[in-house]
Scaffold this active site. Structure first.
Site, PDB file in Angstrom:
ATOM      1  CG  ASP A   1       2.562   0.133   8.109  1.00 41.01           C
ATOM      2  OD1 ASP A   1       2.357  -0.337   6.983  1.00 41.01           O
ATOM      3  OD2 ASP A   1       1.695   0.145   8.999  1.00 41.01           O
TER       4      ASP A   1
ATOM      5  CG  HIS B   1      -0.402   0.001   2.545  1.00 39.17           C
ATOM      6  ND1 HIS B   1       0.048   1.140   3.163  1.00 39.17           N
ATOM      7  CD2 HIS B   1      -0.202  -1.002   3.430  1.00 39.17           C
ATOM      8  CE1 HIS B   1       0.482   0.848   4.366  1.00 39.17           C
ATOM      9  NE2 HIS B   1       0.358  -0.451   4.564  1.00 39.17           N
TER      10      HIS B   1
ATOM     11  CD  GLU C   1      -3.173  -1.702   5.291  1.00 42.09           C
ATOM     12  OE1 GLU C   1      -3.327  -2.741   5.948  1.00 42.09           O
ATOM     13  OE2 GLU C   1      -2.666  -0.673   5.783  1.00 42.09           O
ATOM     14  CD  GLU C   2      -1.632   1.858   7.723  1.00 44.39           C
ATOM     15  OE1 GLU C   2      -2.333   1.361   8.625  1.00 44.39           O
ATOM     16  OE2 GLU C   2      -0.440   1.572   7.574  1.00 44.39           O
TER      17      GLU C   2
ATOM     18  CG  HIS D   1       0.737   2.537  12.726  1.00 44.23           C
ATOM     19  ND1 HIS D   1      -0.579   2.160  12.861  1.00 44.23           N
ATOM     20  CD2 HIS D   1       1.097   2.111  11.493  1.00 44.23           C
ATOM     21  CE1 HIS D   1      -0.987   1.534  11.767  1.00 44.23           C
ATOM     22  NE2 HIS D   1       0.028   1.485  10.922  1.00 44.23           N
TER      23      HIS D   1
ATOM     24  CD  GLU E   1       0.746  -3.992   5.738  1.00 45.83           C
ATOM     25  OE1 GLU E   1       1.500  -3.211   6.376  1.00 45.83           O
ATOM     26  OE2 GLU E   1      -0.366  -3.683   5.308  1.00 45.83           O
TER      27      GLU E   1
ATOM     28  CG  ASP F   1      -2.794   3.980   2.809  1.00 48.91           C
ATOM     29  OD1 ASP F   1      -2.291   2.917   2.388  1.00 48.91           O
ATOM     30  OD2 ASP F   1      -3.709   4.007   3.650  1.00 48.91           O
TER      31      ASP F   1
HETATM   32  N1  LIG Z   1      -9.788  -1.368   8.040  1.00 50.29           N
HETATM   33  C1  LIG Z   1      -8.783  -1.409   9.086  1.00 50.29           C
HETATM   34  C2  LIG Z   1      -7.424  -1.328   8.461  1.00 50.29           C
HETATM   35  C3  LIG Z   1      -6.282  -1.409   9.448  1.00 50.29           C
HETATM   36  C4  LIG Z   1      -4.985  -1.809   8.829  1.00 50.29           C
HETATM   37  C5  LIG Z   1      -3.769  -1.682   9.717  1.00 50.29           C
HETATM   38  N2  LIG Z   1      -2.729  -2.551   9.218  1.00 50.29           N
HETATM   39  C6  LIG Z   1      -1.461  -2.420   9.604  1.00 50.29           C
HETATM   40  O1  LIG Z   1      -1.101  -1.484  10.278  1.00 50.29           O
HETATM   41  C7  LIG Z   1      -0.494  -3.505   9.186  1.00 50.29           C
HETATM   42  C8  LIG Z   1       0.866  -3.289   9.776  1.00 50.29           C
HETATM   43  C9  LIG Z   1       1.348  -4.462  10.563  1.00 50.29           C
HETATM   44  O2  LIG Z   1       0.760  -4.829  11.557  1.00 50.29           O
HETATM   45  O3  LIG Z   1       2.332  -5.021  10.201  1.00 50.29           O
HETATM   46  C10 LIG Z   1      -4.081  -2.069  11.158  1.00 50.29           C
HETATM   47  O4  LIG Z   1      -3.893  -3.223  11.556  1.00 50.29           O
HETATM   48  O5  LIG Z   1      -4.498  -1.178  11.908  1.00 50.29           O
HETATM   49  C11 LIG Z   1      -9.035  -0.240  10.040  1.00 50.29           C
HETATM   50  O6  LIG Z   1      -9.444   0.813   9.582  1.00 50.29           O
HETATM   51  O7  LIG Z   1      -8.820  -0.380  11.248  1.00 50.29           O
END
Ligand SMILES: N[C@@H](CCC[C@H](NC(=O)CCC(=O)O)C(=O)O)C(=O)O
Length: 397
Positions: free
Chosen positions: A120, A77, A150-151, A374, A179, A79
């Site tokens: 990330d 991703h 994606e975030e 993050h 990721e 973003d």
């Molecule tokens: N729709 C969900 C998307 C959240 C995606 C996010 N992913 C990552 O940060 C992957 C990084 C990693 O753990 O290696 C998350 O898990 O928050 C939403 O809006 O919450």
């Protein structure tokens, strides 16, 4: 005007990767603002004669068509989460105090990229773009996917949108999502759901508080309960997933001298792949979410938040590790040989879950430490970029 993303044909691999990472990091791309970066990446991909490049919204799909018997998808991703004084990025020289001690200890001679997206996941994006330009004769056909949103809420996810609009673009036998995993394999992913827990009160003048009911005070037991929650470790197919239940936002009140009539606690529940989305929801708010109260609010009929008002905001299923798939197993073996790293569980949510729902086995493999994702001081040692590109090139080349 020269394109912003690209590298000198005479550059060494490490110079080319560092250049790509710098360019990606310097182009601001917090979710909802990926457009300019997508334009740049599109120009770069379209300059590669061996790729067919298609675009849907701010998602790019670039494929080889070499007639190989199988196809692997490499997805990243574009973003990032919002910046916290960590944009623009910078390269830190060895010895710089901004390098985290654990990074300095593991990579004492490395330059380190610091700033939003370093782990990330712009480092993996840089490695994938490098391969997109240099790996012209892979042993399998390749589909690169660089996507937006994606975030944030699942409904905005660019990969979801392209799958819905052009299912034929996203076909393959296996997918690798870049990721952050510290260049190891992380299998499956925790599911995630986000919802507001809502407490109602009665507004009044704060000098005559007895005339009202303070919704913020009434929310205190919810915070106490959340603070006491003990996360569970859940083993699924040999990997250990840690669950989580946290308040991530709180809001309430509309005047400094007004008793607040509503308080909302935004809760994020992370659940292991031994649970379906429905099972996870039942644990939070009961099997039947109860009657609609209007404005999307329901009363939780059971579970952790029984009796409270709930408004669902976002939900995405978990995915099991799936490491017995032959392509996954061979990648695990290569990573083990090259790095000594054993597979771990992916604790964040990733689009591995989407690929799993499409019947495409997928794993997470990316540069960068997931523990730094993050954070304000996201950072990446330059040698991890090389390792990531080498692992992919060795496996695909
Ligand atoms: N729709 C969900 C998307 C959240 C995606 C996010 N992913 C990552 O940060 C992957 C990084 C990693 O753990 O290696 C998350 O898990 O928050 C939403 O809006 O919450």
């Amino acid at each position: 005007m020269d394109p912003m993303i690209g590298f000198d044909a005479n550059a060494s691999q490490s110079e080319a990767l560092a250049t790509l990472l710098t360019q990606l990091m310097e182009t601001y791309s917090v979710s909802d603002e990926e457009g300019p970066l997508t334009d740049e990446v599109e120009t770069f991909l379209k300059a590669q004669p061996h790729l067919t490049v298609r675009r849907h919204g701010d998602t790019l799909v670039a494929s080889t068509d070499l007639g190989r018997p199988s196809r692997v998808i490499l997805a990243g991703h574009l973003d990032t989460v919002p910046v916290i004084d960590n944009f623009p990025p910078k390269w830190l020289e060895p010895g710089d105090p901004a390098i985290r001690p654990e990074v300095a200890e593991a990579h004492p001679h490395d330059r380190v990229m610091w700033g939003r997206g370093a782990t990330d996941m712009k480092s993996s994006d840089a490695a994938m773009l490098y391969l997109a330009a240099t790996l012209t004769e892979p042993r399998v056909d390749l589909t690169y996917v660089f996507y937006d949103h994606e975030e944030v809420a699942a409904e905005k996810n660019g990969l979801r949108k392209v799958v819905e609009a052009h299912p034929d673009w996203i076909q393959g036998d296996f997918a690798i999502i870049g990721e952050p995993t510290n260049c190891g394999i992380e299998g499956g992913c925790n599911g995630t759901m986000r919802f507001d827990v809502i407490v109602h009160g009665v507004a009044a003048h704060s000098a005559r508080a007895w005339m009202g009911e303070n919704a913020i005070h009434k929310a205190a037991p919810i915070l106490t309960k959340l603070a006491a929650y003990e996360p569970s470790d859940v083993e699924v197919d040999g990997l250990t997933y840690r669950e989580g239940l946290n308040a991530t936002l709180i809001s309430g009140g509309n005047g400094t001298n007004v008793i607040p009539d509503e308080c909302r606690i935004h809760v994020n529940y992370r659940f292991a792949p031994d649970k379906t989305l429905a099972e996870a929801k039942a644990l939070m708010m009961g099997a039947d979410a109860g009657a609609e109260l209007g404005n999307g609010e329901h009363t939780a009929t059971g579970g952790f938040f029984a009796g409270y008002g709930i408004e669902m905001k976002d939900e995405s299923p978990s995915a099991r590790p799936g490491l017995t798939d032959p392509l996954a197993a061979s990648l695990v073996e290569l990573v083990r040989e090259r790095t000594g790293r054993e597979p771990l569980a992916k604790l964040g949510w990733t689009d591995v879950a989407r690929f799993a729902s499409l019947g495409i086995p997928a794993v997470n493999l990316g540069a960068g430490d997931p523990l730094l994702a993050h954070k304000h001081d996201e950072q990446l040692p330059a040698s991890d970029l090389m390792l990531m590109a080498d692992l992919l090139a060795d496996w695909l080349g």
